[in-house]
Design a protein around this motif. Structure first.
Motif, mmCIF file in Angstrom:
data_model
loop_
_atom_site.group_PDB
_atom_site.id
_atom_site.type_symbol
_atom_site.label_atom_id
_atom_site.label_comp_id
_atom_site.label_asym_id
_atom_site.label_seq_id
_atom_site.Cartn_x
_atom_site.Cartn_y
_atom_site.Cartn_z
ATOM 1 N N THR A 128 -8.511 38.993 57.036
ATOM 2 C CA THR A 128 -7.642 38.683 58.837
ATOM 3 C C THR A 128 -8.470 38.723 60.286
ATOM 4 O OG1 THR A 128 -8.259 41.084 58.570
ATOM 5 C CG2 THR A 128 -6.088 40.882 57.609
ATOM 6 N N ARG A 129 -7.618 38.325 60.590
ATOM 7 C CA ARG A 129 -9.135 38.371 62.501
ATOM 8 C C ARG A 129 -9.482 39.019 62.667
ATOM 9 N NH1 ARG A 129 -4.276 35.564 62.581
ATOM 10 N NH2 ARG A 129 -4.496 32.689 63.165
ATOM 11 N N THR A 179 -8.732 38.968 69.840
ATOM 12 C CA THR A 179 -9.055 37.711 67.879
ATOM 13 C C THR A 179 -8.934 36.516 68.265
ATOM 14 O OG1 THR A 179 -6.609 38.287 67.630
ATOM 15 C CG2 THR A 179 -7.851 39.874 66.848
ATOM 16 N N ASP A 200 -10.156 32.351 65.791
ATOM 17 C CA ASP A 200 -9.085 31.338 65.987
ATOM 18 C C ASP A 200 -10.098 29.988 66.889
ATOM 19 O OD1 ASP A 200 -7.661 33.047 64.357
ATOM 20 O OD2 ASP A 200 -6.543 32.555 67.037
ATOM 21 N N THR A 242 -5.933 28.223 56.754
ATOM 22 C CA THR A 242 -5.513 29.434 57.640
ATOM 23 C C THR A 242 -4.119 30.650 56.192
ATOM 24 O OG1 THR A 242 -5.096 28.261 59.045
ATOM 25 C CG2 THR A 242 -3.848 30.235 59.253
ATOM 26 N N ALA A 273 -0.697 31.600 56.853
ATOM 27 C CA ALA A 273 0.110 32.038 58.203
ATOM 28 C C ALA A 273 0.536 33.609 57.775
ATOM 29 C CB ALA A 273 0.985 31.549 57.694
ATOM 30 N N GLY A 274 0.385 34.335 59.380
ATOM 31 C CA GLY A 274 0.081 35.462 59.819
ATOM 32 C C GLY A 274 -0.870 36.640 59.390
ATOM 33 N N VAL A 275 -1.768 35.791 58.511
ATOM 34 C CA VAL A 275 -2.746 37.258 58.500
ATOM 35 C C VAL A 275 -3.540 36.091 58.896
ATOM 36 C CG1 VAL A 275 -4.066 37.906 56.268
ATOM 37 C CG2 VAL A 275 -1.258 37.449 55.923
ATOM 38 N N TYR A 277 -7.985 34.223 57.295
ATOM 39 C CA TYR A 277 -8.154 33.054 56.791
ATOM 40 C C TYR A 277 -9.209 32.805 55.508
ATOM 41 C CZ TYR A 277 -8.272 30.993 61.359
ATOM 42 O OH TYR A 277 -7.290 31.296 62.960
#
Length: 238
Positions: free
Chosen positions: A180-181, A197, A201, A223, A225-227, A229
């Motif tokens: 997660t970020r 965060t 990115d 990526t 999505a929504g979580v 990398y």
């Protein structure tokens, strides 16, 4: 067929209240557990037992967790180590990785998360020197010289900011794992050094631009999505 032996966890902590509750939980989760109360006892256990992974507190009498890791790595003993650090001390998290630990977990923590971290570290370190301790990381034309902080793509040098290199290093040393970020911020920046965060990115965007990694068809950095990398390529030690 003989069932595989349960992985053995060496749990090192000077607080009996922690080991007396955590050791049974790890056993219920499918591990064999050996307990030590400080780094010296841990070294003795490593000399007489077949240990698959060490989970150690940092702050302990006699010999602390960071010195335990340093001694193991100086002797080129690559048993993976997860250090348990104070969650509000970002310097401890950075030091844990710099000293050769394979992962860290901030105290207080949820036991299920520790079990997940143990399993993840075992997956990526079984059968040889762990990626986190390798001097060079290689993945499908991408080369990271960790000591020189130099990155090459197909043999050509690429210029990256120090923080982008640190992020690439972390992702490559943990291939296939989704981060997660927030976790990346905690691991590499420390929450006190980043307001948002978006800092993660921005560095991912830098990596993709400089390395030539298409986010729509990622060769290396994917990526989720929504979580967050993950490093999608297969990584090997160089």
């Amino acid at each position: 067929m003989t069932p595989a032996a349960a992985p053995c966890v060496l749990l090192v902590d000077d607080e009996e209240a922690i080991t007396s509750t955590l050791a049974p939980y790890l056993e219920r989760s499918g591990f064999r557990v050996v307990v030590a109360s400080d780094g010296e006892q841990a070294l003795e256990a490593l000399g007489r037992e077949v240990i698959d992974i060490v989970v150690s507190d940092v702050m302990m009498p006699v010999l602390d967790g960071r010195e335990l890791v340093r001694r193991l790595r100086r002797e080129e003993r690559w048993t993976p180590v997860i250090l348990l650090t104070k969650i509000d001390a970002s310097f401890e998290r950075v030091a844990a990785l710099d000293d050769g630990a394979d992962d860290y977990l901030g105290k207080p923590f949820d036991p299920p998360e520790l079990v997940s971290r143990i399993r993840a570290v075992l997956r990526r370190t079984t059968g040889g020197r762990p990626l986190v301790s390798a001097p060079t990381l290689l993945a499908d034309g991408l080369e990271l010289d960790r000591a020189a902080r130099r990155v090459r793509v197909e043999g050509d040098s690429r210029e990256l900011t120090p923080k982008a290199i640190a992020l690439l290093d972390y992702l490559m040393a943990h291939p296939g794992e989704v981060h997660t970020r927030e976790h990346l911020l905690q691991a590499l920046w420390g929450f006190e050094f980043a307001v948002t965060t978006r800092a993660v990115d921005h560095r991912v965007a830098e990596l993709r631009r400089v390395l030539g990694d298409d986010p729509q068809r990622p060769r290396w950095i994917e990526t989720i999505a929504g979580v967050g990398y993950r490093f999608a390529g297969e990584v090997r030690a160089g």
